[in-house]
Design an enzyme around this catalytic site. Sequence first.
Site, PDB file in Angstrom:
ATOM      1  N   CYS A  12       0.887  -1.298  -0.068  1.00 30.70           N
ATOM      2  CA  CYS A  12       0.056  -0.041   0.031  1.00 30.70           C
ATOM      3  C   CYS A  12       0.873   1.260  -0.102  1.00 30.70           C
ATOM      4  CB  CYS A  12      -0.962   0.127   1.223  1.00 30.70           C
ATOM      5  SG  CYS A  12      -0.080   0.106   2.824  1.00 30.70           S
ATOM      6  N   HIS A  43       5.804  -4.919   8.958  1.00 28.31           N
ATOM      7  CA  HIS A  43       5.748  -6.158   9.357  1.00 28.31           C
ATOM      8  C   HIS A  43       5.780  -7.062   8.581  1.00 28.31           C
ATOM      9  CE1 HIS A  43       3.515  -5.338  13.586  1.00 28.31           C
ATOM     10  NE2 HIS A  43       4.869  -5.179  13.566  1.00 28.31           N
ATOM     11  N   CYS A 103       2.340   6.309   8.744  1.00 28.19           N
ATOM     12  CA  CYS A 103       1.081   6.207   7.859  1.00 28.19           C
ATOM     13  C   CYS A 103       0.158   7.421   7.899  1.00 28.19           C
ATOM     14  CB  CYS A 103       0.598   4.610   7.738  1.00 28.19           C
ATOM     15  SG  CYS A 103      -0.912   4.843   6.579  1.00 28.19           S
ATOM     16  N   HIS A 131      -0.156  -5.094  19.209  1.00 27.88           N
ATOM     17  CA  HIS A 131       0.024  -4.533  18.028  1.00 27.88           C
ATOM     18  C   HIS A 131       0.568  -3.005  18.216  1.00 27.88           C
ATOM     19  CE1 HIS A 131      -0.130  -3.047  13.870  1.00 27.88           C
ATOM     20  NE2 HIS A 131      -0.016  -4.311  13.476  1.00 27.88           N
ATOM     21  N   GLU A 133       0.394  -0.444  16.422  1.00 28.05           N
ATOM     22  CA  GLU A 133      -0.565   0.602  16.176  1.00 28.05           C
ATOM     23  C   GLU A 133      -1.507   0.871  17.362  1.00 28.05           C
ATOM     24  OE1 GLU A 133      -4.396   1.698  12.996  1.00 28.05           O
ATOM     25  OE2 GLU A 133      -2.855   0.281  12.197  1.00 28.05           O
ATOM     26  N   THR A 170      -6.367   0.521  12.037  1.00 25.93           N
ATOM     27  CA  THR A 170      -6.580   0.667  10.438  1.00 25.93           C
ATOM     28  C   THR A 170      -6.661  -0.649   9.546  1.00 25.93           C
ATOM     29  OG1 THR A 170      -4.310   0.967   9.918  1.00 25.93           O
ATOM     30  CG2 THR A 170      -5.772   2.786  10.464  1.00 25.93           C
ATOM     31  N   CYS A 198      -8.423   1.493   6.751  1.00 31.88           N
ATOM     32  CA  CYS A 198      -7.764   2.251   5.682  1.00 31.88           C
ATOM     33  C   CYS A 198      -8.446   1.544   4.269  1.00 31.88           C
ATOM     34  CB  CYS A 198      -6.028   2.396   5.627  1.00 31.88           C
ATOM     35  SG  CYS A 198      -5.467   0.949   5.210  1.00 31.88           S
ATOM     36  N   ASN A 228      -2.689  -7.227   8.855  1.00 31.68           N
ATOM     37  CA  ASN A 228      -3.408  -7.301   7.594  1.00 31.68           C
ATOM     38  C   ASN A 228      -3.366  -8.631   6.899  1.00 31.68           C
ATOM     39  OD1 ASN A 228      -1.971  -6.530   4.907  1.00 31.68           O
ATOM     40  ND2 ASN A 228      -0.815  -5.441   6.665  1.00 31.68           N
TER      41      ASN A 228
END
Length: 314
Positions: A12, A43, A103, A131, A133, A170, A198, A228
């Site tokens: 992305c 990751h 990001c 995680h 984030e 996200t 996202c 993801n």
Amino acid sequence: MDVLKISPRGYCYGVVDAMVMARQAAQNLDLPRPLYILGQIVHNQHVTDAFKEDGIISLDGPNRLEILKNVTHGTVIFTAHGVSPEVRRLAKEKGLTCIDATCPDVTRTHDLIREKAEEGYQFIYIGKQGHPEPEGAMGVAPDSVHLVETMEDLEQLTLDDRDIIITNQTTMSQWDVADIMKRAMELYPNAEVHNEICLATQVRQEAVAEQASQCDIVIVVGDPKSNNSNRLAQVSEQIAGTPAYRIGDLSELKLEWIKEAKKVGVTSGASTPTPITKEVITFIENYDPNDESTWDTAKKVPIEKILPKVRVKK
């Protein structure tokens, strides 16, 4: 063998931007050395190994703050997952040069939390425990952000039904988030909802949901730490009803998964290098269960092919 290349897949824009910033840092001889990344820039272990070849050290630890405490000098790169304000303050106090590869989608969530927490809002934040984030997002307003990973976590919360915002990591499964958000709205009907899945995550999940049912099996190429990537395998199994396996690269592919299949779907996470995915696709296309010469699953992608090329700044 018939392969369905599920699209979109792979990198992305947030991942590409983060890697380009790190590579430019490696080429910038004016930056103080050593060069450190707090955690993994994205990751994927192949990316981490490639940056080591570039002279960038990826530091690991229980959280970003603990990692940073051991850095005494040089340059630190904040990963695409974002960091807490406390990490930024400590880096400044230590006199470190900082490069922020967060990001933009993550930054937007941080801005929301910062602004609304000052107005007295409490946050139900749907994300994955451990995680980076959620770690960064919770660090923006530690007393106001409540991490929820499961429906059970949500049921255990006891908040007043006023000034509540429901938001999320996200890279979560949009279906899991929708289910938890629905229940959260039943418990807190006056809450505001800010869905922060996202666009890159959303369209990749939707592609798997729509296309995986055409396949006998789906292979997701992605790192075990990549949320993801793991969610793509989950979507294949739970939404499309197609068995899925996540692999880091070709060397982890087990032939018994595909030998009876007529059509194999392949996709990859947002942090998976394109050459790694292409090697898997090419192998499966050429695989013949009756021809032993097509059974070699050794990874052959050279490390210098992993990272995106960047122009040397003059």
